[in-house]
Design a protein around this motif. Structure first.
Motif, PDB file in Angstrom:
ATOM      1  N   THR A 129      36.385  37.227  41.447  1.00  0.00           N
ATOM      2  CA  THR A 129      36.149  38.458  41.240  1.00  0.00           C
ATOM      3  C   THR A 129      35.090  38.892  40.133  1.00  0.00           C
ATOM      4  N   GLU A 130      35.609  38.313  38.841  1.00  0.00           N
ATOM      5  CA  GLU A 130      34.796  38.528  37.781  1.00  0.00           C
ATOM      6  C   GLU A 130      33.302  38.079  38.000  1.00  0.00           C
ATOM      7  N   TYR A 133      31.316  40.474  40.222  1.00  0.00           N
ATOM      8  CA  TYR A 133      31.046  41.679  39.517  1.00  0.00           C
ATOM      9  C   TYR A 133      29.929  41.492  38.601  1.00  0.00           C
ATOM     10  N   GLN A 156      34.791  48.626  33.942  1.00  0.00           N
ATOM     11  CA  GLN A 156      35.237  47.880  34.951  1.00  0.00           C
ATOM     12  C   GLN A 156      36.099  46.639  34.520  1.00  0.00           C
ATOM     13  N   PRO A 157      36.962  46.064  34.878  1.00  0.00           N
ATOM     14  CA  PRO A 157      37.696  46.653  36.170  1.00  0.00           C
ATOM     15  C   PRO A 157      38.628  47.863  35.528  1.00  0.00           C
ATOM     16  N   TYR A 167      37.925  45.978  40.896  1.00  0.00           N
ATOM     17  CA  TYR A 167      36.563  46.638  40.463  1.00  0.00           C
ATOM     18  C   TYR A 167      36.527  47.613  41.813  1.00  0.00           C
ATOM     19  N   GLN A 182      35.025  47.701  46.775  1.00  0.00           N
ATOM     20  CA  GLN A 182      36.064  47.188  46.047  1.00  0.00           C
ATOM     21  C   GLN A 182      35.862  45.407  45.877  1.00  0.00           C
ATOM     22  N   LYS A 184      38.172  42.295  44.988  1.00  0.00           N
ATOM     23  CA  LYS A 184      39.505  41.767  44.944  1.00  0.00           C
ATOM     24  C   LYS A 184      39.769  40.317  45.019  1.00  0.00           C
TER      25      LYS A 184
END
Length: 515
Positions: A129-130, A133, A156-157, A167, A182, A184
């Motif tokens: 997820t990082e 983003y 964020q997050p 996020y 979103q 996740k």
């Protein structure tokens, strides 16, 4: 009819309008949005470490989930958020006829309604997820070019009530359709869905709900611990598979080529073959899918008389052959590469295909370097810089996948950032400089001697050597600025300041630049 009864009737008519006039359009728009995000993520998934390959199949560490608010959801939200009363007052709605008269305005209200479309990108783990983003944040201009406006990129997050990070970004498509994005992990998403069902989709009160927050936080912490454990397993599995595959490849290479190279060279060569193994491993994967083919491929006989070819050479080939004449590693490398290319029917023991085969090898090598160090294959400048490096340096390691390319790639990226900021104001001379200074750095790293390109430096920079020094000063200022915001990143870039100073000292000693 009471006011409450009238409002319920109006609500029913509004929801019917939404269902009949809006949902199909929103579903079509949702698909457009998902396709754009898929396109951009697929384009950069390798760079942002979002792909995997295992013994069964290959894939991505992300997937998409999307929805358009249902008829029931829009009905519930209109009441809960008091938007029903807002619409009734705004358009003076008292009957079905009033709704029909204001249909287009109400329809536009619905299709631009906050969170009317929901998009969720689900990473396998939190680390994914990082990375997702970071990809979106750094490629926001590409989304903008496709009419997607992304807001709330920082901070964020955000932390949810259950203690889990998420996020959550507010977005707009074609300046009309609003949607929430979103990001996740799978565990976060699964727990979020369950939590939503337990605590938000049931409005009845129970004593459990009054103490639910602490339970939610405990579950959140547990999920984060599980995620960290799963990441350790992923890394361990990835490292094991990679090392096992490389070990098997090295063994196969030794078996396949040891005797034939011994017959060709008639001198000890075992250590040379081992030193080339990592580089050959990466190149082989670009040529072939199956490691088991090595033995068959090695049995293809090649005529090594090309050492006497009087070919019309490119700068890269001329430099390669010059270094190869004095270097056993490069002779072995060339022998094996030509063997592979002959198996692929690209090399045919003649001068013409010899030139084309080596060019093909250099192109594959360039793609490997770009992929390994996260440089887009269609980068505007780096291919030229890479070819110039191979044409210029006098160190065999430049043709053997040296880890120095990691430093060179990072130096190039930093230079590119500085250049991009001022591209419109840059003169032709400054653009020439940008093309050339990573080559100067590469020659410094590989040879620690810039005399080999002294004449080229003077040709590029004419009489105005201050531009070269000016770039180094800008880079120094930029790196020192980084020191204030990110000390760890500063430590990473700090050696570039020293390298630039040393390069200027060498050029001063040679008389290329003025004090």
């Amino acid at each position: 009819m009471t006011e409450a009864s009238q409002n319920r009737t109006i609500l029913g008519e509004l929801v019917n309008l939404y269902e009949n006039e809006c949902i199909d359009e929103l579903e079509s728009v949702k698909k457009e949005i998902v396709d754009i995000f898929k396109e951009v993520l697929d384009k950069y998934k390798i760079k942002y470490e979002l792909v995997f390959i295992n013994s069964v199949y290959k894939g991505e560490y992300y997937k998409f989930s999307s929805r358009v608010k249902s008829k029931d959801s829009i009905s519930e939200k209109l009441v809960r958020s008091s938007d029903l009363l807002y619409l009734i007052r705004k358009y003076n709605l008292t009957s079905t006829e009033d709704i029909q008269q204001n249909k287009e305005d109400i329809k536009n209200y619905f299709i631009s309604y906050e969170d009317i479309i929901g998009l969720k990108i689900i990473g396998e783990l939190i680390i994914d997820t990082e990375n997702i983003y970071d990809l979106i944040r750094e490629k926001v201009e590409e989304f903008s070019a496709k009419e997607i406006e992304i807001n709330g990129l920082s901070p964020q997050p955000i932390t949810m009530k259950n203690g889990l990070p998420i996020y959550k970004l507010k977005c707009k498509f074609k300046n009309l359709y609003t949607f929430e994005l979103q990001i996740k992990s799978q565990l976060q998403s699964a727990w979020g869905d369950m939590e939503h069902q337990l605590f938000y989709k049931d409005y009845s009160f129970t004593p459990v709900k009054s103490s639910a927050q602490s339970i939610m936080n405990e579950v959140g912490l547990l999920l984060q611990s599980v995620d960290k454990l799963l990441f350790k397993i992923r890394i361990a599995e990835s490292n094991y598979q990679s090392e096992e595959e490389f070990s098997l490849f090295t063994n196969d290479i030794h078996k396949a080529y040891s005797e034939v190279i011994k017959d060709f060279l008639d001198i000890p060569h075992e250590q040379n073959l081992i030193s080339l193994s990592h580089f050959l491993y990466n190149i082989y994967k670009s040529f072939f899918d199956n490691r088991d083919d090595i033995k068959v491929i090695s049995e293809v006989v090649i005529d090594y008389k090309f050492v006497d070819f009087s070919v019309e050479e490119t700068d890269i080939l001329r430099n390669f052959r010059s270094l190869k004449a004095l270097n056993l590693d490069l002779q072995i490398l060339e022998f094996i590469i030509l063997n592979w290319l002959k198996y692929l029917e690209l090399y045919k023991d003649d001068e013409a295909t010899y030139i084309l085969s080596l060019k093909h090898f250099f192109d594959v090598y360039k793609r490997n370097i770009c992929e390994k160090y996260s440089i887009p294959e269609d980068d505007e400048y780096f291919p030229f810089i890479f070819e110039k490096i191979l044409s210029t340096v006098s160190n065999k390691k430049a043709f053997m996948g040296s880890e120095e390319f990691n430093n060179i790639a990072n130096y190039y990226k930093l230079s590119h950032d500085l250049y991009s900021e001022e591209e419109e104001e840059s003169s032709k001379l400054e653009k020439d400089m940008f093309h050339f200074i990573p080559v100067i750095y590469a020659v410094y790293k590989f040879d620690n001697n810039l005399e080999v390109i002294n004449e080229q430096i003077q040709e590029i920079f004419y009489e105005d050597y201050t531009i070269l020094n000016s770039h180094y000063e800008k880079m120094k200022e930029h790196i020192e600025y980084i020191q204030e915001s990110d000390p760890n990143l500063y430590k990473f870039y700090e050696p570039f300041i020293t390298a630039n100073k040393n390069i200027m000292n060498i050029l001063n000693e040679m008389g290329s630049v003025e004090e």
